[in-house]
Design a protein around this motif. Structure first.
Motif, PDB file in Angstrom:
ATOM      1  N   GLU A  53       0.803  -1.214   0.000  1.00 43.94           N
ATOM      2  CA  GLU A  53       0.000   0.000   0.000  1.00 43.94           C
ATOM      3  C   GLU A  53       0.840   1.270   0.000  1.00 43.94           C
ATOM      4  O   GLU A  53       0.440   2.297   0.516  1.00 43.94           O
ATOM      5  N   GLU A  54       2.011   1.195  -0.553  1.00 42.63           N
ATOM      6  CA  GLU A  54       2.832   2.393  -0.654  1.00 42.63           C
ATOM      7  C   GLU A  54       3.055   2.705  -2.123  1.00 42.63           C
ATOM      8  O   GLU A  54       2.936   1.860  -2.993  1.00 42.63           O
ATOM      9  N   LYS A  55       3.355   3.949  -2.379  1.00 45.69           N
ATOM     10  CA  LYS A  55       3.603   4.372  -3.748  1.00 45.69           C
ATOM     11  C   LYS A  55       4.859   3.669  -4.268  1.00 45.69           C
ATOM     12  O   LYS A  55       5.848   3.534  -3.551  1.00 45.69           O
ATOM     13  N   VAL A  56       4.794   3.241  -5.504  1.00 48.67           N
ATOM     14  CA  VAL A  56       5.943   2.584  -6.123  1.00 48.67           C
ATOM     15  C   VAL A  56       6.973   3.665  -6.446  1.00 48.67           C
ATOM     16  O   VAL A  56       6.680   4.601  -7.180  1.00 48.67           O
ATOM     17  N   PRO A  57       8.182   3.553  -5.883  1.00 50.28           N
ATOM     18  CA  PRO A  57       9.208   4.541  -6.209  1.00 50.28           C
ATOM     19  C   PRO A  57       9.473   4.564  -7.717  1.00 50.28           C
ATOM     20  O   PRO A  57       9.493   3.522  -8.374  1.00 50.28           O
ATOM     21  N   ALA A  58       9.674   5.741  -8.254  1.00 50.25           N
ATOM     22  CA  ALA A  58       9.867   5.896  -9.696  1.00 50.25           C
ATOM     23  C   ALA A  58      11.036   5.072 -10.218  1.00 50.25           C
ATOM     24  O   ALA A  58      11.016   4.613 -11.355  1.00 50.25           O
ATOM     25  N   ASP A  59      12.044   4.865  -9.383  1.00 50.50           N
ATOM     26  CA  ASP A  59      13.225   4.132  -9.844  1.00 50.50           C
ATOM     27  C   ASP A  59      13.138   2.627  -9.594  1.00 50.50           C
ATOM     28  O   ASP A  59      14.051   1.895  -9.948  1.00 50.50           O
ATOM     29  N   LEU A  60      12.049   2.145  -9.025  1.00 47.72           N
ATOM     30  CA  LEU A  60      11.951   0.716  -8.712  1.00 47.72           C
ATOM     31  C   LEU A  60      12.055  -0.175  -9.952  1.00 47.72           C
ATOM     32  O   LEU A  60      12.826  -1.141  -9.941  1.00 47.72           O
ATOM     33  N   PRO A  61      11.320   0.095 -11.044  1.00 50.43           N
ATOM     34  CA  PRO A  61      11.477  -0.782 -12.214  1.00 50.43           C
ATOM     35  C   PRO A  61      12.925  -0.859 -12.710  1.00 50.43           C
ATOM     36  O   PRO A  61      13.414  -1.948 -13.019  1.00 50.43           O
ATOM     37  N   GLU A  62      13.609   0.266 -12.734  1.00 48.22           N
ATOM     38  CA  GLU A  62      15.009   0.262 -13.183  1.00 48.22           C
ATOM     39  C   GLU A  62      15.882  -0.544 -12.225  1.00 48.22           C
ATOM     40  O   GLU A  62      16.756  -1.305 -12.660  1.00 48.22           O
ATOM     41  N   ARG A  63      15.658  -0.408 -10.932  1.00 47.52           N
ATOM     42  CA  ARG A  63      16.438  -1.168  -9.948  1.00 47.52           C
ATOM     43  C   ARG A  63      16.180  -2.661 -10.081  1.00 47.52           C
ATOM     44  O   ARG A  63      17.111  -3.471  -9.996  1.00 47.52           O
ATOM     45  N   VAL A  64      14.923  -3.043 -10.297  1.00 48.22           N
ATOM     46  CA  VAL A  64      14.584  -4.458 -10.468  1.00 48.22           C
ATOM     47  C   VAL A  64      15.303  -5.027 -11.694  1.00 48.22           C
ATOM     48  O   VAL A  64      15.906  -6.100 -11.634  1.00 48.22           O
ATOM     49  N   VAL A  65      15.262  -4.302 -12.805  1.00 45.14           N
ATOM     50  CA  VAL A  65      15.917  -4.771 -14.033  1.00 45.14           C
ATOM     51  C   VAL A  65      17.431  -4.853 -13.839  1.00 45.14           C
ATOM     52  O   VAL A  65      18.065  -5.805 -14.285  1.00 45.14           O
ATOM     53  N   THR A  66      18.009  -3.889 -13.139  1.00 42.47           N
ATOM     54  CA  THR A  66      19.455  -3.913 -12.882  1.00 42.47           C
ATOM     55  C   THR A  66      19.839  -5.165 -12.103  1.00 42.47           C
ATOM     56  O   THR A  66      20.804  -5.855 -12.455  1.00 42.47           O
TER      57      THR A  66
END
Length: 77
Positions: A53-66
């Protein structure tokens, strides 16, 4: 079922194509389980949105892919 067919299925198909292309180019390990790979890429973002229930940090997709490339990639992405 409608959510899966109209929202998730097209995205998984697109990610599947990207993974197959990367495998074909030798950028990802050949023996990677594509279904599990998709789950690993999508799961953290969905989890943040639905469970925490928290906002997804804008950089999360990039961090996951990294992290994903670090574990399964062959060389730099």
């Amino acid at each position: 079922r409608a959510l899966r067919e109209h929202s998730m299925a097209p995205r998984r198909a697109q990610i599947g194509r990207i993974l197959r292309d990367a495998i074909g180019k030798g950028e990802l390990q050949r023996d990677i389980d594509s279904d599990l790979a998709m789950d690993l890429l999508i799961g953290p973002i969905i989890h943040r949105r639905l469970v925490n229930e928290e906002k997804v940090p804008a950089d999360l997709p990039e961090r996951v892919v990294t992290y994903f490339w670090h574990v399964f990639g062959r060389g730099k992405p």
